[in-house]
Motif scaffolding. Structure first.
Motif, PDB file in Angstrom:
ATOM      1  N   ASN A 162       0.840  -1.208   0.000  1.00 26.75           N
ATOM      2  CA  ASN A 162       0.000   0.000   0.000  1.00 26.75           C
ATOM      3  C   ASN A 162       0.871   1.253   0.000  1.00 26.75           C
ATOM      4  O   ASN A 162       0.560   2.240  -0.674  1.00 26.75           O
ATOM      5  N   ILE A 166       2.548   3.925  -3.823  1.00 29.56           N
ATOM      6  CA  ILE A 166       2.475   5.387  -3.935  1.00 29.56           C
ATOM      7  C   ILE A 166       3.470   5.871  -4.977  1.00 29.56           C
ATOM      8  O   ILE A 166       3.223   6.845  -5.689  1.00 29.56           O
ATOM      9  N   SER A 198      -4.164   2.829   5.557  1.00 34.13           N
ATOM     10  CA  SER A 198      -3.770   1.585   4.897  1.00 34.13           C
ATOM     11  C   SER A 198      -4.613   0.414   5.395  1.00 34.13           C
ATOM     12  O   SER A 198      -5.093  -0.412   4.605  1.00 34.13           O
ATOM     13  N   TYR A 222      -2.840   2.656  -1.766  1.00 39.95           N
ATOM     14  CA  TYR A 222      -1.945   3.812  -1.915  1.00 39.95           C
ATOM     15  C   TYR A 222      -2.701   5.126  -2.113  1.00 39.95           C
ATOM     16  O   TYR A 222      -2.319   6.161  -1.563  1.00 39.95           O
TER      17      TYR A 222
END
Length: 298
Positions: A162, A166, A198, A222
């Motif tokens: 997660n 990004i 998250s 993300y």
């Protein structure tokens, strides 16, 4: 600017991908990217430098420049090149042009006060690059068949990815760990918010039509992390901050679900759109409160 300040602005630019105005945070994020791909790490650094130097050349706002606000979209768009294209002279040239252009687009956003630019320059320019790669064979990666099999849910992997996704990192769990540490050393509050975001994003496991593989890969987390961090810390949110953050999180997950099922490379568009919707609502609230004060005075 002297070389030392340029270096600090560059590392802050990397850190600003997750709203961290901290050069050490940027260094930790680069280490995290390196755990996944040294090529992407090099491109990330180069893209940030190019976008930062562009801001210097055009004499953009000095404070924003030193805080890395002209660098982070260059970081992301540069990572997108080795992620979606083969490495050759043409893709490198596109990376240079794209990194430079993100700064121009980010500066254009500064001319209006309604919507923050966030990672919109990265999304717009990367989508253009992806369209180019569809028509130019030299920019197309060789096709690799991916067979998705059923897999058990992995909490640790999902949470780590997660964070990693990004910055388009989805192979090393150490990437997510370094990204979380980059948050933690700068702001324990934001680190906690990101971790909660998250975990909450994992609730999609209990909804139909969501594959465990997508959750394990961090595809639903993300945008949720970025959305919560932006609403809770970046937007001028006067009331119900965490309620709005939760609403934004939900919107980002829904938009991501729709995008993935339509076969769209969503990037951080769900995050941008979700935050923009909350920002517009904040503006509406402010307008309504001012109108109410005006009526009471009259």
């Amino acid at each position: 600017m002297n070389p030392n300040k340029i270096m600090i602005a560059t590392f802050r630019g990397v850190g600003q991908v997750m709203f961290q105005n901290n050069a050490l945070s940027g260094v930790l994020m680069l280490i995290g990217i390196g755990c996944n791909s040294m090529t992407m790490c090099f491109f990330a650094l180069l893209g940030t430098i190019i976008s930062t130097l562009t801001a210097i050349a055009f004499k953009y706002d000095r404070e924003n420049l030193e805080n890395g606000l002209y660098g982070f979209n260059g970081t992301l768009v540069a990572i997108a090149v080795p992620c979606f294209m083969p490495i050759n002279i043409w893709s490198v040239l596109i990376m240079v042009i794209a990194s430079l252009t993100t700064t121009l687009v980010a500066h254009a956003f500064e001319r209006q006060k309604y919507l923050p630019s966030l990672t919109a320059p990265f999304v717009i320019i990367t989508w253009i690059m992806l369209l180019m790669s569809r028509v130019l064979p030299v920019l197309q990666q060789s096709g690799v068949a991916v067979v998705e099999t059923e897999e058990p849910f992995s909490l640790f992997q999902a949470v780590s990815f997660n964070f990693g996704q990004i910055m388009l990192q989805g192979k090393s769990i150490f990437t997510g760990i370094f990204f979380f540490l980059a948050l933690l050393i700068n702001s324990r509050k934001m680190a906690l918010e990101s971790f909660v975001a998250s975990m909450l994003s994992l609730m999609v496991l209990f909804t139909p039509f969501v594959e465990t593989h997508s959750v394990n890969s961090g595809m639903y987390g993300y945008n949720a992390i970025l959305t919560v961090l932006a609403i809770a810390n970046i937007l001028n949110t006067k009331s119900c901050v965490y309620i709005k953050a939760l609403v934004g999180l939900g919107l980002s997950v829904i938009i991501q679900f729709v995008g993935l099922n339509m076969g769209i490379v969503t990037l951080t568009a769900p995050f941008v759109l979700s935050v923009w919707l909350i920002a517009l609502y904040n503006s509406f609230e402010l307008y309504r409160s001012r109108a109410k004060v005006g009526r009471s005075k009259s």
